[in-house]
Design an enzyme around this catalytic site. Sequence first.
Site, PDB file in Angstrom:
ATOM      1  N   ASP A 268       2.555  -0.880  19.537  1.00  0.00           N
ATOM      2  CA  ASP A 268       2.441  -0.311  20.887  1.00  0.00           C
ATOM      3  C   ASP A 268       3.617   0.639  21.116  1.00  0.00           C
ATOM      4  O   ASP A 268       4.492   0.753  20.279  1.00  0.00           O
ATOM      5  CB  ASP A 268       2.514  -1.439  21.922  1.00  0.00           C
ATOM      6  CG  ASP A 268       3.815  -2.234  21.759  1.00  0.00           C
ATOM      7  OD1 ASP A 268       3.782  -3.245  21.043  1.00  0.00           O
ATOM      8  OD2 ASP A 268       4.857  -1.813  22.286  1.00  0.00           O
TER       9      ASP A 268
ATOM     10  N   ASP B 173       5.942   0.339  23.578  1.00  0.00           N
ATOM     11  CA  ASP B 173       6.913  -0.284  24.482  1.00  0.00           C
ATOM     12  C   ASP B 173       6.656   0.202  25.909  1.00  0.00           C
ATOM     13  O   ASP B 173       5.499   0.214  26.333  1.00  0.00           O
ATOM     14  CB  ASP B 173       8.342  -0.018  23.987  1.00  0.00           C
ATOM     15  CG  ASP B 173       9.353  -1.001  24.552  1.00  0.00           C
ATOM     16  OD1 ASP B 173       9.040  -2.214  24.555  1.00  0.00           O
ATOM     17  OD2 ASP B 173      10.443  -0.590  24.970  1.00  0.00           O
TER      18      ASP B 173
END
Length: 260
Positions: free
Chosen positions: A206, A208
């Site tokens: 991902d 963050d």
Amino acid sequence: MRIGLIGGSGFDDPDFVSGMRTVKKGTPYGPLSSDIVLGKVGDVEVAILSRHGRGHRIRPSAVNYRAHIWALKDEGVTHIIATTACGSLREEIKPGHLVFPDQFIDMTRTRKSTFHEGDQVVHIAVADPFCEKLRRILAETASSEEIAHHPRGTVVTIEGPRFSTRAESRMYRMWGGDIINMSTVPEAVLAREAGICYATAAMSTDYDAWHESEEPVTWEMIATTMRKNVENVKKIFFKALPRIRFEECTCRTAIETALV
Ligand SMILES: [Zn+2]
């Protein structure tokens, strides 16, 4: 020579190990997150430990890192390949990419990060906290298998269990962080104290919290990307194993010059 694998998700059922036997171990530092699975992959002796226990029951701050490294050392482990999920702090490190970090920034606060708490003071050198030889083997394996990866990077390890605020995430980017996780420290440091070569295969899951056009990270996002990409991590592990040699390495002798 025996290779330790400290696994995240996807390594819960190590059906790829032959001659498998399970060892339940006590340690001077308390219990492990899981039993240790011993056996062989091809001709290589391995020892596999699940960092967060089966079904991911143990949060990162509660993992008994000292017990884990002590137990693997006690089983004759000379090299550790650690797998971890991580958030990406860089546009070019896309979800699903692997990163083999060569530096960390330690933002943990509450963890026991040395084996030496008594009279013996130890200042272990971690200018280069990962085994360079092992890191290079992982990166070369990813190249030859044509798996999207980044051969170096700085991992920021935070205490958790919460994720970062946007301000924190932006700050880590300014500091030079490339990825972020909750488990590399003190695992890498303790391995160095124990004289074990240690490298990490980090899977980006991902962006963050810093990325304005992406949704901030959730656990569901991480789990989905992990499920989709765990085969790449396994492939790296299998293909890298036969390339590892028991040779001179500064990781093994760092402790000798660290004792006060
Ligand atoms: Zn080494």
